[in-house]
Design a protein around this motif. Structure first.
Motif, short mmCIF file in Angstrom:
data_model
loop_
_atom_site.label_atom_id
_atom_site.label_comp_id
_atom_site.label_asym_id
_atom_site.label_seq_id
_atom_site.Cartn_x
_atom_site.Cartn_y
_atom_site.Cartn_z
N HIS A 132 0.87 -1.17 0.00
CA HIS A 132 0.00 0.00 0.00
C HIS A 132 0.91 1.23 0.00
O HIS A 132 1.87 1.30 0.78
N PRO A 133 0.65 2.22 -0.86
CA PRO A 133 1.57 3.37 -0.97
C PRO A 133 1.84 4.06 0.37
O PRO A 133 2.98 4.46 0.63
N ARG A 134 0.82 4.21 1.18
CA ARG A 134 1.03 4.89 2.47
C ARG A 134 1.96 4.07 3.38
O ARG A 134 2.82 4.63 4.06
N VAL A 135 1.77 2.76 3.37
CA VAL A 135 2.63 1.90 4.20
C VAL A 135 4.06 1.91 3.67
O VAL A 135 5.02 1.94 4.43
N GLN A 136 4.20 1.91 2.35
CA GLN A 136 5.54 1.93 1.75
C GLN A 136 6.32 3.16 2.22
O GLN A 136 7.51 3.07 2.53
N GLU A 137 5.66 4.29 2.30
CA GLU A 137 6.33 5.51 2.77
C GLU A 137 6.83 5.34 4.20
O GLU A 137 7.88 5.88 4.58
N MET A 138 6.09 4.59 5.00
CA MET A 138 6.46 4.40 6.40
C MET A 138 7.74 3.60 6.57
O MET A 138 8.40 3.68 7.61
N THR A 139 8.09 2.79 5.56
CA THR A 139 9.29 1.95 5.70
C THR A 139 10.58 2.75 5.62
O THR A 139 11.64 2.26 6.03
N GLY A 140 10.51 3.96 5.06
CA GLY A 140 11.72 4.76 4.90
C GLY A 140 12.52 4.42 3.66
O GLY A 140 13.55 5.04 3.39
N PHE A 141 12.07 3.43 2.89
CA PHE A 141 12.77 3.05 1.66
C PHE A 141 12.22 3.91 0.53
O PHE A 141 11.03 3.86 0.21
N GLU A 142 13.08 4.71 -0.09
CA GLU A 142 12.64 5.65 -1.11
C GLU A 142 12.68 5.01 -2.49
O GLU A 142 13.73 4.61 -2.98
#
Length: 318
Positions: free
Chosen positions: A247-257
């Motif tokens: 999910h795009p929002r969760v992906q942002e939370m990982t810190g991986f750009e």
């Protein structure tokens, strides 16, 4: 909800909107080793802070994160591919062992209370696992399911995970895919948070330790030099593929750009996955328990081919 058998063959669907071959492919995908490159997509579970606090508190990620992944993987295979008795036993064992997972976090989570068997937490873990399988299907196989086929695939997973549901209404899985998606989106926007554990462990995928489970000490020592060379590459592939499936929002939370370069990389990885899906034999594509189940079903179909159409007296003897 029926739960007395493993995921049933797609031929049983009577809905004309559903192509049996699509559900057959989805069923195989749920037991495929190829999905391992998306293992990091399951990190959405620790975006729920009480989950991160509990997993961090045990220290098992710190001790050997790969072993933790192996244990989770084999438990999921029993849940998906075991017979009804084994699936029920595995679900009861998981619930029993998770009774001890309650308390208060430490360090970054010192004020966070957690309980694994809280319906709020337990339901999130189950729905997260379902979406990892659903969201990676097309990437691994190249098959584009219709909305009706996606719903059938969700119901297939919901049926086999039924034993894991908790008794309360809050512990039940969403009744259909639309409700599951709404639930996931709500969790992503209102409940999930970036946290040090999520960021550090996702970054640490390029430094995965060699698993100890299933590897004799001598074999582990022999494989360690090769593992140290290949793990940065393998970990990076998992980071990229998992980020694209999240999910795009969760992906942002990982810190991986994610960058345009990663888009090009991912296109190559998807091509390789789909080539493997089309060309490799099931013995290499499938987890052992899934492969065993498919072989069993092939034998049953073959044996039934020897049966009579009727036990009545033949027409030429009447």
């Amino acid at each position: 909800m029926a739960n007395n058998a493993t995921m049933r063959p797609a031929e049983q669907s009577a809905d004309p909107r559903i192509r049996p071959e699509v559900l057959r492919e989805f069923r195989k995908h749920s037991g495929s080793v190829l999905a391992g490159v998306f293992a990091g997509a399951a990190f959405d579970q620790v975006a729920l802070v009480p989950v991160a606090a509990s997993v961090d508190r045990t220290g098992r990620f710190e001790a050997n994160f790969a072993d933790r992944g192996v244990r989770s993987g084999v438990s999921a295979m029993i849940a998906l591919w075991g017979d009804s008795d084994d699936r029920r036993a595995e679900a009861e064992w998981l619930k029993l062992r998770h009774r001890d997972v309650r308390g208060t976090g430490a360090a970054d989570f010192e004020d966070v209370k957690y309980s694994a068997l809280s319906p709020f937490t337990w339901k999130w873990i189950a729905v997260s696992g379902i979406f990892v399988v659903l969201n990676t299907f097309t990437y691994c196989t190249g098959v584009e399911p219709s909305p009706a086929e996606e719903e059938a695939a969700y119901q297939m997973l919901r049926e086999v995970f039924a034993h894991l549901e908790l008794p309360s209404a809050a512990g039940k899985l969403p009744v259909d895919l639309a409700e599951a998606r709404e639930y996931y989106d709500t969790m992503a926007t209102e409940e999930l948070r970036t946290n040090p554990f999520l960021v550090q462990k996702f970054a640490g995928l390029t430094r995965l330790p060699l698993p100890t489970l299933g590897l004799p000490p001598l074999a582990r020592r022999a494989l360690t030099p090769l593992w140290l060379v290949t793990r940065p590459i393998a970990g990076h592939v998992i980071q990229v593929c998992s980020s694209k499936a999240m999910h795009p929002r969760v992906q942002e939370m990982t810190g991986f750009e994610l960058t345009p370069r990663h888009d090009r990389e991912f296109a190559v990885y998807v091509w390789l996955l789909q080539w493997a899906w089309r060309n490799l034999p099931d013995r290499l594509l499938l987890q052992p328990l899934a492969y065993n189940r498919f072989q069993y079903e092939k034998l049953v179909r073959a044996f039934r081919g020897y049966g009579l159409d009727s036990f009545a007296v033949p027409a030429d003897r009447r």
